[in-house]
Write an enzyme that holds these catalytic residues in place. Sequence first.
Site, PDB file in Angstrom:
ATOM      1  N   THR A  95       0.856  -1.183   0.000  1.00 29.48           N
ATOM      2  CA  THR A  95       0.000   0.000   0.000  1.00 29.48           C
ATOM      3  C   THR A  95       0.889   1.230   0.000  1.00 29.48           C
ATOM      4  OG1 THR A  95      -1.775  -1.127   1.174  1.00 29.48           O
ATOM      5  CG2 THR A  95      -1.778   1.269   1.245  1.00 29.48           C
ATOM      6  N   LYS A 170      -7.438   1.388  -3.020  1.00 30.57           N
ATOM      7  CA  LYS A 170      -7.014   0.972  -1.678  1.00 30.57           C
ATOM      8  C   LYS A 170      -7.112   2.143  -0.695  1.00 30.57           C
ATOM      9  CE  LYS A 170      -5.354  -1.533   1.649  1.00 30.57           C
ATOM     10  NZ  LYS A 170      -4.054  -2.236   1.649  1.00 30.57           N
ATOM     11  N   LYS A 238       0.426   5.144   8.414  1.00 35.73           N
ATOM     12  CA  LYS A 238       1.149   5.441   7.171  1.00 35.73           C
ATOM     13  C   LYS A 238       0.182   5.517   5.995  1.00 35.73           C
ATOM     14  CE  LYS A 238       2.568   2.242   4.738  1.00 35.73           C
ATOM     15  NZ  LYS A 238       2.086   1.492   3.538  1.00 35.73           N
TER      16      LYS A 238
END
Length: 299
Positions: A95, A170, A238
């Site tokens: 990701t 995502k 993150k």
Amino acid sequence: MTGTVGFIGLGAMGRGMARNLHRAGLLHGVWNRSADRALVLAAELGCVAAGTPAELAAQCEVIVLCVSADADVLEIVDAIAPALRGGAIVIDCSTVSAATAREAARRLAARSIEFLDAPVSGGVEGARDGTLAIMVGGNEAAFERARPVLSAMGRAVTHFGPSGAGQAAKATNQIMCAGIIQAVGEAMAFAKAEGLPLDALIETLGKGAGSSWYFVNRAPNMVRNAYPAGFRVRLHEKDLRICQNMAGRHGVQLPVVEATLQHYRTLIERGHGDEDISTIFRLKDALFGQPPDEDPPGT
């Protein structure tokens, strides 16, 4: 494509994904920054433990990445690009930002190598069971060629558009996860304060309209006050910073993202950064520090 896939990045997600590629007869070898982890998995599966990413790339038609950060993706791409043959495919299940995905695709395209950004959702359970949702961006013909590899790791595999589209999908998922885990934490803290039998509550509400994967699979963490790392706080933080930056390019701040980042900063400062994100319950539970009055004033 049998036996021609290499897997790089054997963390909590990557190990399960590599095992599923092996079960499908697709896995040739593995590499991990911590070599011991690669050696153990290679011995278990009877595959190659490569000495370097380039060594693995030279032996494979497809390389799957599952690493932690944008810089890691670009570092690996640069390491494997000279060793890959033209027409090879790199599938990145990390990701990272959509911009990083587009940059990786640009670097590989110069060598006639295809790049698919293919981040995943479904937790360590989905990685283990081969039931991940996989969101893919990149060339559609390359996606079709890579479908057997993707289908070995996931149940819902969808092509969303050109490079970066998988990462945008995502990011959408990560925003949803932030909202859901916030709501589940608050609801469970409320239920606890009301003295409800929490195991029975999870069993019942798990079949109701308000249920979700996170409620069914992570509310039990809150009951036990134990948060084994399925999806670590610091990793979701993150990811939400990526979402924050992407939203910022539209001139927008997303309230759910901003609030969750604030909560995650608190959890990390208190030493909970490597726990599962369901540890947000700690903060929600603390809201109910004083028991409510049995009877409201004036009744």
